[in-house]
Design a protein around this motif. Sequence first.
Motif, mmCIF file in Angstrom:
data_model
loop_
_atom_site.group_PDB
_atom_site.id
_atom_site.type_symbol
_atom_site.label_atom_id
_atom_site.label_comp_id
_atom_site.label_asym_id
_atom_site.label_seq_id
_atom_site.Cartn_x
_atom_site.Cartn_y
_atom_site.Cartn_z
ATOM 1 N N LYS A 148 45.067 13.009 -16.632
ATOM 2 C CA LYS A 148 44.539 14.251 -17.209
ATOM 3 C C LYS A 148 43.970 14.045 -18.609
ATOM 4 N N ASN A 176 40.328 8.568 -19.637
ATOM 5 C CA ASN A 176 39.272 8.255 -18.674
ATOM 6 C C ASN A 176 39.523 6.869 -18.083
ATOM 7 N N PRO A 212 40.546 17.837 -10.254
ATOM 8 C CA PRO A 212 39.076 17.809 -10.322
ATOM 9 C C PRO A 212 38.584 16.576 -11.087
ATOM 10 N N ASN A 213 37.517 15.982 -10.591
ATOM 11 C CA ASN A 213 36.878 14.834 -11.251
ATOM 12 C C ASN A 213 37.849 13.668 -11.457
ATOM 13 N N HIS A 214 38.751 13.474 -10.512
ATOM 14 C CA HIS A 214 39.696 12.375 -10.639
ATOM 15 C C HIS A 214 38.988 11.038 -10.396
ATOM 16 N N PRO A 215 39.494 9.957 -11.003
ATOM 17 C CA PRO A 215 38.892 8.636 -10.779
ATOM 18 C C PRO A 215 39.180 8.176 -9.351
ATOM 19 N N THR A 243 31.354 4.467 -6.226
ATOM 20 C CA THR A 243 31.448 5.723 -6.977
ATOM 21 C C THR A 243 30.388 5.845 -8.059
ATOM 22 N N THR A 244 29.792 4.712 -8.471
ATOM 23 C CA THR A 244 28.775 4.766 -9.531
ATOM 24 C C THR A 244 27.372 4.499 -9.022
#
Length: 376
Positions: free
Chosen positions: A50, A53, A80-83, A121-122
């Motif tokens: 949380k 990054n 949300p927006n978890h790695p 993911t990128t």
Amino acid sequence: MSDESIMNVRHLLVITANFAVVQQVRQAFRDHGFAVSAAYSHLDALYAVKHENFSAVIADDSMTRRDGGEATARTLGDLPNHPPILMLEKLKGEGGTINGHGMVFDAAALQTAVLDVLRATTDDETQTLDAPTLPSTSIFWRDDEMRTLFALSRSLTEVLDLGEVLTRVVEAARHLTSAEEGMILLPDDDGADQLFLRAKSGIDATGEFRVRTEDTIAGNVFTSGQPVLIAPGGPHKVKTEYFVNALLYVPIIHDGQTLGVLGVNNKHTHNRFNERHRELLVNLASYAAIAIENARVHGDSIRRMNELKALVDASKAINESLSIEKTLLTTCEQLIRMLHVNSACVYMWDARKQHLLRRAWRTRAAWRQADALVID
């Protein structure tokens, strides 16, 4: 570390209760521009994801929340927006084995799995292991430092004796900073105008070691709640007639309240402390704060339990006889035992003569060593 170097660093989080797994992941990526952090519990993992990054997370399938049994990986996946999250069991199946010491990973397979998920993911097909090695001045901790902190955090959960907790913390502080001396200063119960030495390592001081909270370095750390790092250039005064060449003091804080001061000194050498040492001690002090508070709560519980038992025992003893004389004598005996005093008396008020009359009196048959009479 330069801003450009920091931007090139890819940060992995390993979530597991097995320190050996963390070490293997660090070894696999140590020369490839990855910084590896570890979370050893469900709540630690949730907090880390949380607030920081991460390029990817490697999660132990068996990690769950203690009080609910909720799977840690599933909880992180709902954020949300978890790695991207890789499961340890899957990674083991892609080149690792299991032996008597737990999982053993194939470094190449581990690197490939992480790079594959980063590319996916990128959408960056150029993800490689060619990033620069982290310099020695990296903000990330070395393996031996992490090992010491991890071992200490685990050991503190097993100890509820305050003296033992303080001793372990101060020895770890001295080890992590290669300091000549380590100390923990805490206020007494009567107030916070003075700090007293409650644990030490490498200090030869005898007798009472205390520091005022006004106009002293340790006192300033205690009242301000801010660390102090002073490089060689002294001597620097710690207290009356006690001087050191370099020092580093950090506050021990719990729930916004400063409990004490953790400090290290170099009294004879001129070795300096740095920002890395400061960060290590700040984190060590956070472990210490929780352990100190747990030890105090446990001590209070034991004390209340003993007091309650003493009251019950005293009540039983007093009610064993209907004789007023024996009851009064028993009352004095129980007061001495419960209050740890040397003598107790019971007086009765004579309303006609307007005075108190002593009806029962008892003294201790054995004196405590501190209160014993001395004959020259």
